[in-house]
Design a protein around this motif. Structure first.
Motif, short mmCIF file in Angstrom:
data_model
loop_
_atom_site.label_atom_id
_atom_site.label_comp_id
_atom_site.label_asym_id
_atom_site.label_seq_id
_atom_site.Cartn_x
_atom_site.Cartn_y
_atom_site.Cartn_z
N PRO A 18 -15.55 -18.14 4.36
CA PRO A 18 -14.75 -16.94 4.63
C PRO A 18 -13.25 -17.23 4.59
N SER A 19 -12.84 -18.37 5.10
CA SER A 19 -11.41 -18.70 5.10
C SER A 19 -10.87 -18.82 3.68
N TRP A 20 -11.66 -19.35 2.76
CA TRP A 20 -11.24 -19.45 1.36
C TRP A 20 -11.10 -18.06 0.74
N VAL A 21 -12.12 -17.25 0.94
CA VAL A 21 -12.12 -15.91 0.36
C VAL A 21 -10.97 -15.08 0.93
N LEU A 22 -10.77 -15.14 2.25
CA LEU A 22 -9.66 -14.41 2.87
C LEU A 22 -8.32 -14.86 2.31
N GLY A 23 -8.16 -16.16 2.13
CA GLY A 23 -6.92 -16.68 1.57
C GLY A 23 -6.66 -16.19 0.16
N ARG A 24 -7.71 -16.14 -0.65
CA ARG A 24 -7.56 -15.66 -2.03
C ARG A 24 -7.21 -14.18 -2.06
N VAL A 25 -7.88 -13.39 -1.20
CA VAL A 25 -7.58 -11.96 -1.15
C VAL A 25 -6.15 -11.75 -0.65
N ALA A 26 -5.75 -12.52 0.36
CA ALA A 26 -4.39 -12.40 0.89
C ALA A 26 -3.36 -12.74 -0.20
N ALA A 27 -3.61 -13.80 -0.94
CA ALA A 27 -2.68 -14.19 -2.00
C ALA A 27 -2.59 -13.10 -3.07
N ARG A 28 -3.74 -12.53 -3.43
CA ARG A 28 -3.74 -11.45 -4.42
C ARG A 28 -2.97 -10.24 -3.90
N GLY A 29 -3.21 -9.88 -2.65
CA GLY A 29 -2.52 -8.75 -2.04
C GLY A 29 -1.01 -8.97 -1.98
N ARG A 30 -0.59 -10.16 -1.54
CA ARG A 30 0.84 -10.47 -1.49
C ARG A 30 1.47 -10.38 -2.87
N SER A 31 0.76 -10.88 -3.87
CA SER A 31 1.28 -10.84 -5.24
C SER A 31 1.43 -9.40 -5.72
N MET A 32 0.44 -8.58 -5.43
CA MET A 32 0.50 -7.17 -5.85
C MET A 32 1.64 -6.44 -5.15
N VAL A 33 1.81 -6.69 -3.86
CA VAL A 33 2.89 -6.03 -3.12
C VAL A 33 4.24 -6.55 -3.61
N ALA A 34 4.34 -7.85 -3.84
CA ALA A 34 5.61 -8.42 -4.33
C ALA A 34 6.01 -7.79 -5.67
N ARG A 35 5.04 -7.62 -6.57
CA ARG A 35 5.34 -6.98 -7.86
C ARG A 35 5.77 -5.53 -7.66
N ALA A 116 8.29 0.86 0.95
CA ALA A 116 7.10 1.17 1.73
C ALA A 116 6.08 1.91 0.88
N ALA A 117 6.54 2.87 0.08
CA ALA A 117 5.64 3.61 -0.79
C ALA A 117 5.02 2.69 -1.84
N ALA A 118 5.84 1.80 -2.40
CA ALA A 118 5.33 0.86 -3.40
C ALA A 118 4.30 -0.08 -2.79
N ALA A 119 4.56 -0.57 -1.58
CA ALA A 119 3.63 -1.47 -0.90
C ALA A 119 2.31 -0.75 -0.59
N GLU A 120 2.39 0.49 -0.17
CA GLU A 120 1.17 1.27 0.10
C GLU A 120 0.37 1.46 -1.17
N GLN A 121 1.04 1.77 -2.28
CA GLN A 121 0.33 1.94 -3.55
C GLN A 121 -0.35 0.64 -3.97
N ALA A 122 0.33 -0.49 -3.77
CA ALA A 122 -0.27 -1.79 -4.12
C ALA A 122 -1.49 -2.06 -3.25
N ASN A 123 -1.40 -1.74 -1.97
CA ASN A 123 -2.55 -1.94 -1.09
C ASN A 123 -3.69 -1.00 -1.43
#
Length: 151
Positions: A18-35, A116-123
């Motif tokens: 679970p820790s691996w999967v959570l880390g990968r999802v978190a990294a993907r989410g951060r990348s999407m929000v950063a973009r 905030a709107a961009a971050a919500e759309q990414a999420n």
């Protein structure tokens, strides 16, 4: 010699944690929000600093850094960027003239709203495969495991 009966090879066992999967999802989410925030001309820390100043400001720089857990030298760079764009102003703190207080400008509030709107759309895009009920369940479970400290 330990007896291990898990049929998965070692790397696959790690990737099933679970820790691996959570880390990968978190990294993907951060990348999407950063973009998404990047498309508004900001970085993740710009968004966080604007949000904190909007919520708590005017705020002394040192207090701002403590509230968002950002190293003072890194905070200065973020504030320099934000001030150069006209999103914040730094002025002597009326409570202690030796310190600078940071205040968000109307332009900063507008940038914050766009980020905030961009971050919500990414999420929303990140969670698109889930139903509304599954999203609520996921968030409840994440809060439960993320907030409680292990004994």
């Amino acid at each position: 010699m330990s007896e291990h009966t898990d049929p998965l090879p070692a790397l696959q066992r790690i990737q099933a944690l679970p820790s691996w999967v959570l880390g990968r999802v978190a990294a993907r989410g951060r990348s999407m929000v950063a973009r998404a925030i990047g498309s508004e001309g900001a970085k993740m820390w710009h968004h966080a600093v604007l949000a904190a100043v909007s919520e708590y400001g005017p705020l002394a720089q040192a207090e701002l850094g403590r509230r968002i857990a950002l190293d003072p030298k890194d905070l200065v760079g973020v504030l320099n960027d934000l001030q150069a764009e006209g999103y914040v102003v730094r002025e002597p703190d009326p409570r202690d003239r030796r310190k600078n207080a940071v205040t968000v400008t109307s332009g900063g509030e507008a940038m914050l709203a766009r980020c905030a709107a961009a971050a919500e759309q990414a999420n929303d895009a990140l969670l698109a495969p889930l139903s509304a009920a599954e999203r609520e369940q996921l968030m409840a479970l994440l809060r439960r495991i993320g907030v409680e400290e292990p004994e």
